[in-house]
Design a protein around this motif. Structure first.
Motif, mmCIF file in Angstrom:
data_model
loop_
_atom_site.group_PDB
_atom_site.id
_atom_site.type_symbol
_atom_site.label_atom_id
_atom_site.label_comp_id
_atom_site.label_asym_id
_atom_site.label_seq_id
_atom_site.Cartn_x
_atom_site.Cartn_y
_atom_site.Cartn_z
ATOM 1 N N ASP A 1 43.364 33.236 -2.025
ATOM 2 C CA ASP A 1 42.328 33.663 -2.965
ATOM 3 C C ASP A 1 41.080 32.808 -2.795
ATOM 4 O OD1 ASP A 1 44.015 35.548 -4.047
ATOM 5 O OD2 ASP A 1 44.419 34.452 -5.905
ATOM 6 N N LEU A 2 39.933 33.417 -3.000
ATOM 7 C CA LEU A 2 38.653 32.715 -2.909
ATOM 8 C C LEU A 2 38.039 32.601 -4.297
ATOM 9 C CD1 LEU A 2 37.148 34.529 0.220
ATOM 10 C CD2 LEU A 2 38.436 32.374 0.166
ATOM 11 N N ILE A 3 37.464 31.442 -4.585
ATOM 12 C CA ILE A 3 36.791 31.231 -5.860
ATOM 13 C C ILE A 3 35.350 30.820 -5.584
ATOM 14 C CG2 ILE A 3 36.742 29.921 -8.016
ATOM 15 C CD1 ILE A 3 39.752 29.564 -7.775
ATOM 16 N N PHE A 4 34.417 31.708 -5.916
ATOM 17 C CA PHE A 4 32.990 31.410 -5.864
ATOM 18 C C PHE A 4 32.636 30.693 -7.153
ATOM 19 C CE2 PHE A 4 33.186 34.258 -2.409
ATOM 20 C CZ PHE A 4 31.956 34.354 -1.762
ATOM 21 N N THR A 5 32.150 29.465 -7.049
ATOM 22 C CA THR A 5 32.084 28.583 -8.218
ATOM 23 C C THR A 5 30.752 28.601 -8.960
ATOM 24 O OG1 THR A 5 31.459 26.677 -6.842
ATOM 25 C CG2 THR A 5 33.821 27.047 -7.220
ATOM 26 N N GLY A 6 29.844 29.494 -8.596
ATOM 27 C CA GLY A 6 28.576 29.601 -9.319
ATOM 28 C C GLY A 6 27.403 29.140 -8.478
ATOM 29 N N THR A 7 26.233 29.678 -8.785
ATOM 30 C CA THR A 7 25.031 29.394 -7.998
ATOM 31 C C THR A 7 24.034 28.566 -8.792
ATOM 32 O OG1 THR A 7 23.390 30.439 -6.534
ATOM 33 C CG2 THR A 7 23.724 31.470 -8.682
ATOM 34 N N PRO A 8 23.326 27.665 -8.139
ATOM 35 C CA PRO A 8 22.265 26.910 -8.813
ATOM 36 C C PRO A 8 20.998 27.750 -8.933
ATOM 37 C CG PRO A 8 22.383 26.235 -6.527
ATOM 38 C CD PRO A 8 23.499 27.230 -6.739
ATOM 39 N N ALA A 9 19.962 27.184 -9.500
ATOM 40 C CA ALA A 9 18.681 27.885 -9.632
ATOM 41 C C ALA A 9 18.098 28.168 -8.257
ATOM 42 C CB ALA A 9 17.710 27.053 -10.458
ATOM 43 N N GLY A 10 17.210 29.147 -8.208
ATOM 44 C CA GLY A 10 16.509 29.454 -6.971
ATOM 45 C C GLY A 10 16.912 30.759 -6.331
ATOM 46 N N VAL A 11 17.731 31.564 -7.015
ATOM 47 C CA VAL A 11 18.117 32.848 -6.432
ATOM 48 C C VAL A 11 16.871 33.705 -6.230
ATOM 49 C CG1 VAL A 11 20.365 32.736 -7.537
ATOM 50 C CG2 VAL A 11 18.518 33.976 -8.666
ATOM 51 N N GLY A 12 16.942 34.601 -5.256
ATOM 52 C CA GLY A 12 15.776 35.417 -4.983
ATOM 53 C C GLY A 12 16.105 36.581 -4.083
ATOM 54 N N GLU A 13 15.076 37.334 -3.772
ATOM 55 C CA GLU A 13 15.244 38.578 -3.027
ATOM 56 C C GLU A 13 15.313 38.321 -1.528
ATOM 57 O OE1 GLU A 13 13.251 43.074 -2.992
ATOM 58 O OE2 GLU A 13 12.380 41.463 -4.214
ATOM 59 N N CYS A 14 16.085 39.156 -0.847
ATOM 60 C CA CYS A 14 16.133 39.115 0.609
ATOM 61 C C CYS A 14 15.944 40.529 1.152
ATOM 62 C CB CYS A 14 17.439 38.498 1.116
ATOM 63 S SG CYS A 14 18.939 39.065 0.307
ATOM 64 N N VAL A 15 15.503 40.595 2.397
ATOM 65 C CA VAL A 15 15.177 41.883 3.008
ATOM 66 C C VAL A 15 15.759 41.935 4.415
ATOM 67 C CG1 VAL A 15 13.053 42.135 1.666
ATOM 68 C CG2 VAL A 15 12.966 41.041 3.910
ATOM 69 N N ALA A 16 15.768 43.121 4.983
ATOM 70 C CA ALA A 16 16.243 43.290 6.356
ATOM 71 C C ALA A 16 15.415 42.422 7.304
ATOM 72 C CB ALA A 16 16.148 44.751 6.764
ATOM 73 N N GLY A 17 16.100 41.757 8.212
ATOM 74 C CA GLY A 17 15.455 40.852 9.148
ATOM 75 C C GLY A 17 15.533 39.403 8.753
ATOM 76 N N ASP A 18 15.904 39.135 7.508
ATOM 77 C CA ASP A 18 16.027 37.745 7.051
ATOM 78 C C ASP A 18 17.193 37.046 7.741
ATOM 79 O OD1 ASP A 18 13.905 37.845 5.322
ATOM 80 O OD2 ASP A 18 15.097 37.960 3.485
ATOM 81 N N MET A 19 16.998 35.767 8.069
ATOM 82 C CA MET A 19 18.067 34.910 8.560
ATOM 83 C C MET A 19 18.441 33.957 7.436
ATOM 84 S SD MET A 19 20.146 34.180 10.982
ATOM 85 C CE MET A 19 19.422 35.014 12.405
ATOM 86 N N LEU A 20 19.710 33.955 7.060
ATOM 87 C CA LEU A 20 20.195 33.148 5.950
ATOM 88 C C LEU A 20 21.135 32.068 6.485
ATOM 89 C CD1 LEU A 20 21.056 36.045 3.461
ATOM 90 C CD2 LEU A 20 18.843 34.927 3.844
#
Length: 203
Positions: free
Chosen positions: A169-188
């Motif tokens: 099982d995987l547990i995603f533990t929450g995200t800090p501030a700074g979330v935002g939009e992404c678009v096609a072509g973005d490298m993450l």
């Protein structure tokens, strides 16, 4: 295998979305097919016009258990990585306004991307883990496990009182501030410390 996610586990992130800081962990789940498999490209979903990234620390459960005491919780995970909880923010906002569940905005196919796992024992202090997220080489999120409202062990214990935990099982533990939009072509890219664990392109 199931994917268990924690919402609003960093106060600054709760505030940036106009949400209250929770009095207990906010839990939601993604199905198995939400996991983006290795070497499979991520395509921008056709049903959203506002896809957001949310970078998080992710634990992998290493043994079965339920009703786990917090003092024993550390023995239920030994690996950690960084992941991205992709969110169709326009759909989520519309659903929230109507008081409806979020699954269509959070649990769609390939909405959970994870990086290479490392051993928790290789980290000096699991309560002081720095992680970073870059979009097109620009730093967008920077977090530290010390700033989590609920620690790894608290989350393991709390979750296990509602859902049995199983190996893998995987547990995603929450995200800090700074979330935002992404678009096609973005490298993450996402790192723990200075180690690059996740790199992916949006098609």
């Amino acid at each position: 295998m199931k994917i268990i996610c924690v919402g609003r586990n960093y106060a600054a992130h709760a505030h940036e979305l106009g949400n209250e800081v929770p009095e207990e962990p906010v839990i939601f789940m993604k199905p198995k097919n939400a996991l983006l498999q290795n070497h499979i490209p991520f395509f921008y979903p056709e049903f959203t016009n506002e896809l957001h990234y949310e970078c998080e620390l992710v634990l992998r459960v290493n043994k079965n258990g339920k009703y786990i005491d917090e003092k024993e919780a550390a023995s239920y995970y030994s690996e950690i990585t960084v992941g991205i909880d992709f969110t169709a923010r326009d759909i989520q906002n519309r659903l929230k306004e109507k008081g409806l569940p979020w699954e269509k905005a959070k649990a769609f196919n390939n909405s959970a991307a994870i990086g290479k796992f490392i051993n928790v024992a290789s980290i000096n202090n699991k309560n002081d883990i720095n992680f970073k997220f870059y979009q097109n080489s620009v730093l967008k999120q920077q977090g530290n496990s010390a700033h989590m409202i609920y620690s790894f062990d608290e989350l393991i214990s709390h979750i296990s009182h509602y859902f049995s935990l199983n190996i893998g099982d995987l547990i995603f533990t929450g995200t800090p501030a700074g979330v935002g939009e992404c678009v096609a072509g973005d490298m993450l890219e996402a790192l723990i410390g200075d180690e690059l664990l996740l790199r992916m392109e949006i098609k």
